[in-house]
Design a protein around this motif. Structure first.
Motif, PDB file in Angstrom:
ATOM      1  N   ARG A   1       0.849  -1.181   0.000  1.00 49.48           N
ATOM      2  CA  ARG A   1       0.000   0.000   0.000  1.00 49.48           C
ATOM      3  C   ARG A   1       0.887   1.235   0.000  1.00 49.48           C
TER       4      ARG A   1
ATOM      5  N   ARG B   1      -5.198   2.330  -5.133  1.00 51.58           N
ATOM      6  CA  ARG B   1      -5.142   0.943  -5.594  1.00 51.58           C
ATOM      7  C   ARG B   1      -3.911   0.618  -6.438  1.00 51.58           C
TER       8      ARG B   1
ATOM      9  N   LEU C   1      -1.604  -2.295  -5.429  1.00 50.49           N
ATOM     10  CA  LEU C   1      -2.241  -3.595  -5.616  1.00 50.49           C
ATOM     11  C   LEU C   1      -2.330  -3.960  -7.095  1.00 50.49           C
TER      12      LEU C   1
ATOM     13  N   THR D   1      -4.536 -11.497   2.845  1.00 50.14           N
ATOM     14  CA  THR D   1      -3.183 -10.965   2.726  1.00 50.14           C
ATOM     15  C   THR D   1      -2.207 -11.916   3.398  1.00 50.14           C
TER      16      THR D   1
END
Length: 291
Positions: A157, A165, A168, A208
């Motif tokens: 992040r 985003r 990701l 995660t």
């Protein structure tokens, strides 16, 4: 005299020389601590020039098979990393343990990680050994679980904007790249090197990973924690400041449950790791579409 020519296997001379020296190391003909023949002797034996010999020795040093001695002294065969007893970085430990796992007639590998980058890199040595005919498994079964590309993960992040985003999106592109490479590599075992049975299934879960796990032949578990670190990455022409995780350099801890194992905690840990992986695989894990 074992002369080497580029046409023997359609690959560079230094790879041929490295393969033959690697075979002597793996077979024990050159045991731990033994000195490699001098460059002059290798030039004469293989019928190549010194540049080819140096390239071959450099390749074996990068693989951790040879020590890097002083100038002018031939290198010696290095002690395998796993024999030191201490936990090793993932890139080193997994490569060593995968090579040992591929000695089996039927190889099984279960992996849980953020991407398959470490796995791909660690396959290089057994891949070469299969190509050289040193390892001859009859079946290879690989199952991999990675995060779902549709999931909102905690990591990676942006440092200053958790809702952005882009980290990701970058991760998911890397996942697909490495997963595709893994399938292609395993396909080559069957179609190019004629391993009779090869399968590679990759599934995803919406979670995660904060640690990675590899289960080899059902008797060995390697596990390590992802450490969160700040860093910079390039993405779509921009430099992003992100919180990322270290995977290749994270330490792997090994537990064994083979026929010679007597440690009840290690045996229980391996079994519990297998049960945990299967619980994900058989319930919420979904296939990763790569086509």
């Amino acid at each position: 005299m074992d002369k080497t020519t580029p046409a023997e296997h359609g690959r560079p001379q230094h790879e041929e020389v490295a393969a033959k020296l690697r075979e002597r190391i793996d077979s024990g003909e050159l045991p731990v601590g033994a000195r490699i023949p001098t460059q002059k002797d290798l030039v004469s034996e293989f019928g190549v020039n010194r540049t080819v010999v140096r390239q071959a020795l450099d390749e074996l040093k990068r693989e951790g098979l040879l020590t890097d001695t002083g100038r002018g002294a031939p290198p010696t065969v290095a002690e395998p990393a796993h024999s030191h007893g201490a936990p090793q970085p993932a890139g080193t430990e997994l490569a060593e343990r995968l090579y040992e796992a591929f000695r089996a007639e039927h190889v099984t590998i279960d992996a849980y990680s953020l991407t398959t980058e470490t796995f791909n890199n660690a396959l290089a040595r057994p891949h070469r050994a299969i190509a050289d005919g040193l390892l001859t498994p009859r079946s290879i079964t690989v199952r991999v679980i990675i995060p779902s590309p549709d999931a909102y993960l905690a990591l990676p992040r942006l440092v200053d904007d958790p809702e952005d985003r882009r980290p990701l999106q970058r991760l998911h592109a890397l996942q697909r790249t490495w997963a595709t490479a893994l399938r292609m590599s395993l396909d080559s075992f069957k179609h190019r090197y004629e391993v009779p049975e090869v399968s590679c299934a990759i599934r995803t879960v919406a979670a995660t990973p904060l640690q990675k796990l590899y289960i080899l032949n059902g008797t060995e578990a390697l596990t390590g924690y992802y450490h969160v670190v700040p860093g910079e990455v390039a993405y779509q022409g921009e430099t992003l400041q992100i919180f990322d995780v270290l995977g290749f350099e994270t330490t792997l801890f090994r537990s064994t449950a083979g026929p010679r194992s007597h440690d009840k905690q290690e045996i229980a840990f391996v079994q519990n790791s297998k049960d945990w992986f299967n619980s994900l695989w058989e319930t919420i894990a979904a296939p990763l579409p790569l086509d």
